[in-house]
Design a protein around this motif. Structure first.
Motif, PDB file in Angstrom:
ATOM      1  N   VAL A   1       0.328   5.467   5.288  1.00 46.62           N
ATOM      2  CA  VAL A   1      -0.444   4.220   5.884  1.00 46.62           C
ATOM      3  C   VAL A   1       0.374   4.444   7.221  1.00 46.62           C
ATOM      4  O   VAL A   1       1.635   4.520   7.496  1.00 46.62           O
ATOM      5  N   SER A   2      -0.634   4.076   8.254  1.00 47.48           N
ATOM      6  CA  SER A   2      -0.281   4.143   9.439  1.00 47.48           C
ATOM      7  C   SER A   2      -0.309   2.673  10.253  1.00 47.48           C
ATOM      8  O   SER A   2      -1.192   2.250  10.674  1.00 47.48           O
ATOM      9  N   TYR A   3       0.897   2.145  10.113  1.00 51.83           N
ATOM     10  CA  TYR A   3       1.045   0.711  10.635  1.00 51.83           C
ATOM     11  C   TYR A   3       2.342   0.630  11.225  1.00 51.83           C
ATOM     12  O   TYR A   3       3.390   1.007  10.751  1.00 51.83           O
TER      13      TYR A   3
ATOM     14  N   PHE B   1      -5.215  -1.326  10.789  1.00 50.40           N
ATOM     15  CA  PHE B   1      -4.225  -0.233  10.418  1.00 50.40           C
ATOM     16  C   PHE B   1      -5.400   0.654   9.851  1.00 50.40           C
ATOM     17  O   PHE B   1      -6.185   0.250   9.157  1.00 50.40           O
ATOM     18  N   THR B   2      -4.777   1.942   9.625  1.00 54.96           N
ATOM     19  CA  THR B   2      -5.465   2.785   8.779  1.00 54.96           C
ATOM     20  C   THR B   2      -4.405   3.474   7.698  1.00 54.96           C
ATOM     21  O   THR B   2      -3.391   3.294   7.629  1.00 54.96           O
ATOM     22  N   PHE B   3      -5.029   3.717   6.397  1.00 56.77           N
ATOM     23  CA  PHE B   3      -4.395   4.677   5.622  1.00 56.77           C
ATOM     24  C   PHE B   3      -5.206   5.601   5.037  1.00 56.77           C
ATOM     25  O   PHE B   3      -6.498   5.777   5.235  1.00 56.77           O
TER      26      PHE B   3
ATOM     27  N   LEU C   1       0.848  -1.287  -0.163  1.00 55.93           N
ATOM     28  CA  LEU C   1       0.068  -0.011   0.057  1.00 55.93           C
ATOM     29  C   LEU C   1       0.762   1.342  -0.021  1.00 55.93           C
ATOM     30  O   LEU C   1       0.612   2.245  -0.720  1.00 55.93           O
ATOM     31  N   VAL C   2       2.023   1.522   0.626  1.00 60.44           N
ATOM     32  CA  VAL C   2       2.747   2.454   1.032  1.00 60.44           C
ATOM     33  C   VAL C   2       3.210   3.061  -0.455  1.00 60.44           C
ATOM     34  O   VAL C   2       3.349   4.187  -0.762  1.00 60.44           O
TER      35      VAL C   2
ATOM     36  N   ASP D   1     -10.545  11.246   4.570  1.00 55.54           N
ATOM     37  CA  ASP D   1      -9.493  10.393   3.635  1.00 55.54           C
ATOM     38  C   ASP D   1      -9.088   8.854   4.351  1.00 55.54           C
ATOM     39  O   ASP D   1      -8.738   8.155   3.462  1.00 55.54           O
ATOM     40  N   VAL D   2      -9.732   8.611   5.402  1.00 57.41           N
ATOM     41  CA  VAL D   2      -9.165   7.775   6.227  1.00 57.41           C
ATOM     42  C   VAL D   2      -9.964   6.225   5.836  1.00 57.41           C
ATOM     43  O   VAL D   2     -11.214   6.241   5.970  1.00 57.41           O
ATOM     44  N   VAL D   3      -9.169   5.236   5.588  1.00 49.50           N
ATOM     45  CA  VAL D   3      -9.830   3.991   5.371  1.00 49.50           C
ATOM     46  C   VAL D   3      -9.147   2.954   6.510  1.00 49.50           C
ATOM     47  O   VAL D   3      -8.107   3.003   6.921  1.00 49.50           O
ATOM     48  N   ARG D   4     -10.177   2.307   7.214  1.00 45.65           N
ATOM     49  CA  ARG D   4      -9.525   1.158   8.286  1.00 45.65           C
ATOM     50  C   ARG D   4      -9.691  -0.374   7.497  1.00 45.65           C
ATOM     51  O   ARG D   4     -10.532  -0.558   7.188  1.00 45.65           O
TER      52      ARG D   4
END
Ligand SMILES: Cc1ncc(COP(=O)(O)O)c(C=O)c1O
Lengths: 195, 427
Positions: B318-320, B344-346, B309-310, B402-405
């Motif tokens: 990406v927040s992981y 996580f979210t992105f 994803l990144v 914009d956030v998807v989990r």
């Protein structure tokens, strides 16, 4: 014996061998921990003898109370000490004068006296300190598991019913130890100073 | 001679369970019954007086649930567990045991949104007042402590943002204040992190997520670490004072290092009532048997998906915590070295509309409000769970437009990635 942590086989050996237990320092009040342990062990088939000079001659749960160990007119297999640590030494000294000598000295949760333990062990007795026989019986029989308590035992063998109904289990159960003991041990160590 | 301590996988299968003493049944039976026959009148009296261990009524305890309780307690390294109807019920029962009206507790402000709601609204109705602290500023926990503070609450890995709390540092603050630290270990599970090893005194779980793991049962768990001295200052009357409900018993002196779990059962669960169904307990137990295998695969899949994803041109961030360079990567390495979980979210460069399109176009991911299933799950918080918040509140809660989990499941990672690829193509 390392008195910081006992193998299950050691505890089970004691609880499976002794039949007559004198409980020194038992309270006649039905909401005290000593009364709980006394009643529980009585219901598990042990001959229980209360010792408490303040209650001499009275009955606790139908059992005659004695003022001191030496007054008990029958052999005692184990002396369970429900007194603060500093009183354990004279009680052990008294226990060692009995004939026949008891097989085991048990000091309750929070009670620990290493000098008393050394004396008893030198005379050939087994010693357990800072444990509750009710909790240990419950753990090793698996009864305590009904309360969601981590019994720290594992087994692929059936638990043994004790008879006298289905909600009583016997100690004749094959187990290996199970479960991390870190927190339990830490909590026991922390007992005085702890978090 | 010392006893052997079994490994985590052995405990996940065996702890708390044994062949049924009467039938020999090897799997844990579902004791689907409301009540249990007493052996005799004395036995009944002993049970009601807490003088014997045993079963009375399924609201207070049940043998199937008890296996689950011991299992999770053993996996966490605690002294005892208490199963309840949901993760939220676990939090209510814990706080009921610790708090009296007018008391305060300090909580990390990076928590599952449902817990933030519970603390801000439901708990305030009971007079249990939350004071928020920032896990990115550990000293804020200490500043938030007052003479009325009864506990600190945090999540090991926070849902959904992948914030990892420095549990050891927070536990040091709790120790200095002589209050217990409660850790919600739902997202990590004890396979990835054992908060008790870092000083947690109480662990809570939503069993609904990775522990049950199959998206089929709601459940909650309280684990007592056995580490807190409830009697030292007498600030926890449920544990240190004679209880009128039980003819003057003092629970801490009677039950020692598992007194907190007993108090939660006999004063909390008994009187508040959120009991877990034994059938759910059975399903969750079956799930836990494969926890180590599943959790590792969840993490491995999540790592692959995030690394893919990144690099995607429609993805802004990406927040992981498992990603090198992530703000929480160092904490992840310390607290969950086997993997940083699977939630996580992105952020999508295309904002709100791109989020709506993605959740509409995925074919393998399920669009729903849960995590910790074998299936991969997706949600766009801004259009669903966080819809009622203002834009500013959404951003503050980590649920900007914009956030998807994602909660990464156990499917083949190539299929998970292919579904995201086609879904993002439309976004
Ligand atoms: C971290 C965390 N804690 C608690 C809960 C609440 O659990 P339950 O839904 O089982 O009540 C959830 C549910 O999403 C969660 O993710």
């Amino acid at each position: 014996m390392n008195h910081d942590s006992y193998p299950d086989s050691y505890i089970r050996g004691i609880l499976n061998t002794v039949k007559t237990i004198a409980m020194v320092g038992i309270s006649p009040k039905d909401n005290r921990p000593s009364y709980f342990a006394f009643k529980y062990l009585l219901e598990r088939g042990y001959r229980m003898i209360p010792v408490n000079p303040g209650q001499t001659g009275k009955d606790i749960l139908g059992q005659k109370v004695y003022a001191k160990l030496a007054d008990i007119p029958e052999p005692v297999d184990m002396v369970d000490i429900f007194r603060a640590s500093q009183f354990a030494l004279p009680i052990v000294q008294e226990a060692l004068t009995l004939t026949p000598k008891p097989q085991a000295i048990w000091m309750q949760l929070t009670v620990r006296n290493d000098e008393a333990a050394r004396l008893a062990e030198a005379a050939g007795l087994k010693v357990v300190m800072n444990r509750c026989p009710k909790i240990e019986y419950g753990r090793l029989s698996s009864e305590i598991s009904w309360m969601g308590v981590n019994s720290r035992t594992l087994t692929s063998k059936k638990a043994q019913l004790m008879g006298k109904g289905v909600q009583r289990m016997s100690l004749n159960r094959t187990t290996m130890s199970g479960g991390a003991t870190d927190a339990t041990d830490r909590a026991q160590r922390d007992e005085e100073g702890g978090h | 001679m010392t006893d052997r301590i079994p490994g985590f996988s052995t405990l996940a299968i065996h702890a708390g369970a044994q062949p049924d003493p009467t039938t020999g049944a090897r799997a844990t039976p579902i004791y689907q019954t409301t009540s249990f026959v007493f052996d005799d009148v004395d036995h009944a009296a002993s049970l009601f007086g807490l003088q014997a261990f045993g079963n009375i009524y399924t609201r207070i305890g049940n043998p199937t649930n008890a296996v689950l309780e011991e299992r999770v307690a053993a996996l966490e390294g605690g002294t005892a567990g208490l199963a309840v109807a949901s993760g939220h019920a676990a939090q209510v029962v814990v706080m009921h045991t610790l708090m009296t009206p007018g008391d305060e507790f300090v909580a990390s402000k990076k928590l599952y949104g449902g817990s933030i709601n519970q603390f801000n609204h439901a708990f305030k109705n009971f007079g249990w007042n939350v004071v928020w602290a920032d896990p990115d500023d550990i000293a804020s926990f200490e500043r938030a402590v007052t003479p009325k503070t009864k506990a600190i609450f945090t999540e090991s890995i926070a849902n959904p943002g992948g914030v990892i709390t420095d549990i050891e540092a927070v536990s040091a603050i709790a120790r200095r204040a002589s209050i217990p630290l409660i850790v919600d270990n739902t997202l990590a599970t004890p396979y990835l992190c054992k908060p008790i090893d870092y000083g947690a005194d109480i662990v809570v779980h939503s069993l609904t997520k990775f522990l049950g793991g199959h998206g089929n049962s709601i459940g909650g768990m309280i684990v007592d670490a056995g580490t807190f001295n409830w009697s030292r200052e007498g600030r926890y009357p449920m544990l240190s004072e004679p209880r009128p409900e039980y003819s003057g018993i003092v629970l801490h002196e009677t039950f020692g290092n598992f007194a907190f779990a007993i108090a939660c059962r006999v004063l909390g669960l008994r009187d508040i009532g959120p009991a877990l169904s034994p059938f759910n307990a059975f399903l969750i137990l079956t799930g836990i048997e494969t926890l180590p295998l599943r959790m590792q695969r969840h993490c491995d899949n999540a790592k692959q998906v995030t690394e893919w994803l990144v690099k995607h041109n429609k993805v802004a961030w990406v927040s992981y915590p498992g990603l090198a360079g992530d703000k929480y990567n160092a904490l992840a390495k310390k607290y969950c070295p086997k993997g940083a979980g699977a939630v996580f979210t992105f952020g999508l460069k295309g904002g709100y509309d791109a989020g709506v399109k993605l959740v509409s176009n995925v074919k393998l991911f399920s669009h729903l409000a849960n995590i910790g299933d074998t299936r991969s799950l997706i949600i766009h918080p801004a259009s669903t769970t966080h819809r009622q918040l203002s834009d500013a509140q959404k951003v503050q809660a980590g649920a900007g437009p914009d956030v998807v989990r994602l909660s990464i499941g156990l499917e083949d990672p190539a299929d998970i990635i292919a579904d995201l690829e086609q879904g993002l193509g439309a976004a």
